[in-house]
Design a protein around this motif. Structure first.
Motif, short mmCIF file in Angstrom:
data_model
loop_
_atom_site.label_atom_id
_atom_site.label_comp_id
_atom_site.label_asym_id
_atom_site.label_seq_id
_atom_site.Cartn_x
_atom_site.Cartn_y
_atom_site.Cartn_z
N ALA A 1 1.35 4.83 -14.65
CA ALA A 1 0.81 4.27 -13.40
C ALA A 1 0.06 2.97 -13.65
O ALA A 1 0.19 2.01 -12.89
N LEU B 1 2.10 -5.06 -10.58
CA LEU B 1 2.02 -5.34 -9.15
C LEU B 1 0.94 -6.38 -8.87
O LEU B 1 1.15 -7.35 -8.14
N ILE C 1 -5.77 -1.16 -4.38
CA ILE C 1 -4.76 -2.11 -3.92
C ILE C 1 -5.12 -2.81 -2.61
O ILE C 1 -4.90 -4.00 -2.46
N TYR D 1 10.02 4.50 -3.17
CA TYR D 1 8.88 5.41 -3.27
C TYR D 1 9.11 6.47 -4.34
O TYR D 1 8.21 6.76 -5.14
N ALA E 1 8.67 5.02 -7.82
CA ALA E 1 7.26 4.82 -8.16
C ALA E 1 6.62 6.15 -8.52
O ALA E 1 5.85 6.25 -9.49
N LEU F 1 4.55 1.26 7.26
CA LEU F 1 5.81 1.84 6.80
C LEU F 1 5.55 3.16 6.07
O LEU F 1 6.24 4.16 6.28
N HIS F 2 4.55 3.12 5.22
CA HIS F 2 4.22 4.32 4.45
C HIS F 2 3.87 5.47 5.38
O HIS F 2 4.31 6.61 5.17
N LEU G 1 3.31 -2.97 5.36
CA LEU G 1 3.72 -1.97 4.37
C LEU G 1 2.93 -0.68 4.52
O LEU G 1 3.44 0.41 4.33
N LYS G 2 1.70 -0.82 4.89
CA LYS G 2 0.86 0.37 5.12
C LYS G 2 1.45 1.20 6.26
O LYS G 2 1.51 2.42 6.20
N CYS H 1 4.90 7.22 -12.16
CA CYS H 1 3.52 7.70 -12.26
C CYS H 1 3.46 9.01 -13.00
O CYS H 1 2.56 9.23 -13.82
N ARG I 1 0.81 -1.22 0.00
CA ARG I 1 0.00 0.00 0.00
C ARG I 1 0.83 1.26 0.00
O ARG I 1 0.56 2.18 -0.73
N TRP I 2 1.83 1.26 0.88
CA TRP I 2 2.56 2.50 1.08
C TRP I 2 3.25 2.93 -0.20
O TRP I 2 3.29 4.11 -0.51
N ILE I 3 3.81 1.96 -0.92
CA ILE I 3 4.56 2.30 -2.13
C ILE I 3 3.66 2.90 -3.18
O ILE I 3 4.02 3.81 -3.91
N PHE I 4 2.47 2.41 -3.19
CA PHE I 4 1.56 2.83 -4.23
C PHE I 4 0.51 3.81 -3.73
O PHE I 4 -0.53 3.97 -4.34
N TYR I 5 0.85 4.45 -2.62
CA TYR I 5 -0.02 5.51 -2.12
C TYR I 5 -0.26 6.52 -3.22
O TYR I 5 -1.38 6.96 -3.44
N TYR I 6 0.78 6.86 -3.91
CA TYR I 6 0.72 7.84 -5.01
C TYR I 6 -0.20 7.33 -6.11
O TYR I 6 -1.03 8.05 -6.63
N LEU I 7 -0.01 6.06 -6.46
CA LEU I 7 -0.84 5.41 -7.46
C LEU I 7 -2.31 5.46 -7.05
O LEU I 7 -3.18 5.83 -7.80
N LEU J 1 0.49 -6.82 4.05
CA LEU J 1 -0.16 -5.61 3.57
C LEU J 1 -0.18 -4.53 4.65
O LEU J 1 0.15 -3.38 4.40
N PHE K 1 -4.49 7.74 -9.47
CA PHE K 1 -4.98 6.99 -10.62
C PHE K 1 -5.99 5.91 -10.29
O PHE K 1 -7.09 5.88 -10.82
N LEU K 2 -5.59 5.04 -9.42
CA LEU K 2 -6.39 3.83 -9.23
C LEU K 2 -7.80 4.09 -8.71
O LEU K 2 -8.73 3.38 -9.04
#
Lengths: 357, 120
Positions: free
Chosen positions: B57, B64, A22, B45, B48, B113-114, B110-111, B52, A2-8, B107, A12-13
């Motif tokens: 994206a 993924l 995601i 990060y 990515a 971490l963000h 990683l959340k 995008c 999730r964190w990596i694709f926060y931007y995504l 999941l 977009f998504l």
């Protein structure tokens, strides 16, 4: 991820209908490829059911495991397969369990069956709460229990001999449980036939007990009291059963039988015996106390109370003229011989008779 | 790091994308194994984010998704069906519940971490 694709996610998504967000993705994939796997799915579902069987004590080869079961239910909810896949199977297997249980238990004593049935229902409801089962499951389970324990076993529950046995032995607790079970389906009134038969049988026995005529009224008073207690304590003062009580009581109170003591007629003896009882009371019998009882504080209240009790019985007697005849006779004798214990009591009694009770 | 991404040539964008993806792919493998990724999360990060901006994206998301699907459908599932063969239904259930718990924690991990990285 999730964190990596926060931007995504943000850019977009969320605006795309084709690609799942995601955080949902992981869930959907697990459901699609693990849960729905043809070889895994039946095992997963049966595993959950097996744990319930173990918790019910139905399965001795498998150890109960509450925490695993709780996690499993949570998983089923998360994957959104609870209602579609789990619930139908659970209800089906529960039906099997309750059916065999009922078959076994119903062959024992009625008192045990009703007590154990109540306990089973309680435990099933408790289990639903403990493992966070859906309300729909609890509802279906409740219907299943009613059908299997009550409707399917109606012959057992309404066995006349057994019910009368419970009544005769004054088993108020068992009767209350029996009534309670039937009332789950609003069928408590199905007890009225047994109730009626019991009252008429045992009431008749008292009335026609030739050796104990002197005790008739006292025994009838006692019997009436017990029936009233039963109605209140076991049958929740059910209106129709109350009606049955009065009807049945009135029935045997007016039965006649040709015996020596009725001089060859089949007139009911009850009116005469009640008159004699009242005579005894008014002569001072109301003062008599059982050994160990306290002296009466309020004598007037006591006389009234005892007269009321007898009159309550008297209301059931149809042949009032018979009573009146005896009453007048006894009254005259009391007054002539000065045997009356209280003028107020005499007046009170006459007032009652005059108002037509 | 390649500069002037927006104005870079198509070939540059392609190779940049491939580089970012292979970094991400390796990181995912590590995460799936329960290990910490070799590359720094900050760098991942940034990569990515840049991809995008280049308008790719969708492709990244698809890759993924495919990677995750492969992990779940193959590695996870195969592991479970093997374990299922060796026990009863409750044993299978236990393995599945554990697998879900692990997958879910990847999941969630990683959340978290963000959140730390972006200072939330």
């Amino acid at each position: 991820m999730r964190w990596i694709f926060y931007y995504l996610d943000q850019s977009f998504l969320l605006h795309s209908r084709e690609l799942p967000v995601i955080r949902e993705m992981g869930l959907i994939q697990f459901r699609s490829y693990v849960f729905s796997d043809r070889s895994l799915k039946p095992k997963i579902l049966q595993g959950v059911c097996d744990l319930f069987a173990a918790d019910r004590g139905a399965e001795t080869s498998i150890m109960a495991d509450s925490s695993l079961l709780r996690s499993a239910i949570e998983l089923l909810h998360n994957l959104d397969v609870y209602t579609s896949d789990f619930e139908p199977l659970f209800i089906e297997q529960s039906h099997g369990f309750v059916s065999s249980w009922a078959q076994r238990e119903a062959s024992g004593y009625l008192a045990s069956y009703v007590e154990n049935s109540h306990r089973l229902v309680e435990r099933e409801v408790e289990r639903c709460g403990l493992f966070s089962l859906n309300r729909s499951t609890k509802q279906k389970l409740s219907e299943l229990l009613d059908q299997t324990l009550i409707t399917d076993q109606e012959a057992v529950l309404l066995n006349q001999t057994d019910i009368i046995g419970l009544m005769r032995s004054r088993n108020k607790v068992a009767l209350k449980l029996l009534y309670g079970l039937l009332e789950r389906l609003n069928t408590g009134i199905k007890l009225k036939t047994a109730f009626s038969n019991y009252i008429i049988q045992d009431g008749s026995d008292i009335v026609f007990d030739q050796g104990k005529e002197g005790d008739m009224v006292i025994r009838l008073l006692q019997f009436k009291q017990e029936l009233d207690d039963m109605l209140a304590a076991s049958f929740d003062r059910n209106e129709e059963l109350g009606h049955t009580l009065r009807e049945a009581f009135g029935h045997f109170m007016n039965l006649g039988r040709k015996t020596a003591s009725t001089w060859g007629t089949d007139n009911p003896k009850t009116g005469e015996m009640i008159a004699k009882y009242v005579d005894m009371l008014l002569k001072g019998g109301w003062k008599m106390r059982k050994p160990g009882e306290e002296p009466l504080a309020d004598e007037d209240a006591e006389i009234d109370r005892q007269l009321d009790r007898v009159l309550d019985l008297f209301r059931f007697v149809h042949g009032k003229p018979v009573f009146e005849a005896f009453y007048k006779n006894d009254l005259a004798r009391r007054l002539l011989m000065g045997r009356s214990s209280s003028d107020d009591a005499e007046k009170s009694m006459l007032a009652r008779l005059r108002t037509g009770l | 790091m390649v500069k002037n991404l927006r104005t870079g040539s198509r070939l540059n964008q392609e190779s940049y994308f491939d580089k970012v993806w292979s970094q991400l792919d390796a990181a995912l493998s590590a995460i799936f194994d329960g290990r910490k990724p070799d590359i720094s999360l900050e760098e991942l990060y940034k990569g990515a984010e840049n991809v995008c901006r280049q308008g790719r994206a969708a492709i990244l998301a698809q890759k993924l998704q495919k990677r995750c699907k492969e992990h779940v459908a193959q590695k996870l599932r195969d592991n479970l069906t093997t374990r299922a063969a060796g026990g009863n239904d409750v044993d299978t259930l236990r393995a599945v519940v554990e697998a879900w718990s692990t997958w879910h924690s990847r999941l969630v991990c990683l959340k978290h971490l963000h959140r730390t990285l972006s200072g939330n």
